[in-house]
Design a protein around this motif. Sequence first.
Motif, PDB file in Angstrom:
ATOM      1  N   ASP A   2      46.977   3.877  45.568  1.00 26.91           N
ATOM      2  CA  ASP A   2      48.220   3.815  46.156  1.00 26.91           C
ATOM      3  C   ASP A   2      48.860   2.702  45.726  1.00 26.91           C
ATOM      4  OD1 ASP A   2      48.001   6.414  47.257  1.00 26.91           O
ATOM      5  OD2 ASP A   2      47.856   5.785  49.418  1.00 26.91           O
TER       6      ASP A   2
ATOM      7  N   LYS B   8      41.616   5.576  48.015  1.00 25.97           N
ATOM      8  CA  LYS B   8      42.899   6.062  48.041  1.00 25.97           C
ATOM      9  C   LYS B   8      43.928   4.883  48.184  1.00 25.97           C
ATOM     10  CE  LYS B   8      45.944   8.938  50.841  1.00 25.97           C
ATOM     11  NZ  LYS B   8      47.119   8.521  50.037  1.00 25.97           N
ATOM     12  N   ARG B   9      43.249   3.770  48.935  1.00 24.73           N
ATOM     13  CA  ARG B   9      44.322   2.677  49.199  1.00 24.73           C
ATOM     14  C   ARG B   9      44.456   1.898  47.705  1.00 24.73           C
ATOM     15  NH1 ARG B   9      44.304   0.934  55.007  1.00 24.73           N
ATOM     16  NH2 ARG B   9      45.775   2.573  55.704  1.00 24.73           N
TER      17      ARG B   9
ATOM     18  N   GLN C  15      49.599  -1.890  54.252  1.00 27.70           N
ATOM     19  CA  GLN C  15      50.538  -1.956  53.062  1.00 27.70           C
ATOM     20  C   GLN C  15      50.966  -3.226  52.469  1.00 27.70           C
ATOM     21  OE1 GLN C  15      54.164   0.308  53.380  1.00 27.70           O
ATOM     22  NE2 GLN C  15      54.539   0.295  51.247  1.00 27.70           N
TER      23      GLN C  15
END
Length: 189
Positions: free
Chosen positions: A61, A57-58, A176
């Motif tokens: 993203d 997922k990271r 992030q």
Amino acid sequence: MTHLTEIDAGGLIVPTLADILPEDGALRALFVGKTPSPASVEVGHYFEGKMGRGLWKRLGDAGILSPPPGGYGDDALLAAGFGVTDLCKVPRPFGDEPGREEYEAGWERLSGVVARLRPRILVFVYKGSLDKVLHFSFGWEHKSCYGFNDDLARTFGRKVFAFPLPGVSCTAREAQRHMTDLAQALEVL
């Protein structure tokens, strides 16, 4: 395509995941897990356990890597210039740590892979396993940090990144920022 294989672990044949590596040539990044999870081995694909799916997922993203439609993240690695392996190949559930000898043998094996494929970035999926390698194989008491560890580049001969999986002691904002740093470093390569 499944990545399931078997290894001989002290006379016992154990199902595990095969390394996903090119035959030759340099890698943009090599993802280094600790051990395959039983959930991943059951499916035949890397990082399919609860924590591991957070890696895919990271990466998606951050615009670094997305699984093919209807496929698994590890099926897209080689085409993107990435590879994956584990320090210790015997599967273990979360919280069941390999011992010192397994880490030392794993790093010795992995060092050969690194020398052969020359990844620009070593991405340790679990910061704790990077810390164990530093302690057991290099004799350091040093603790790594999430994101790039510039102080380790000389020791490893390349950039070293500790992946900020969801649920670790790293804020969402910090994670992030680290993922943006990784994406930018990969663009430069």
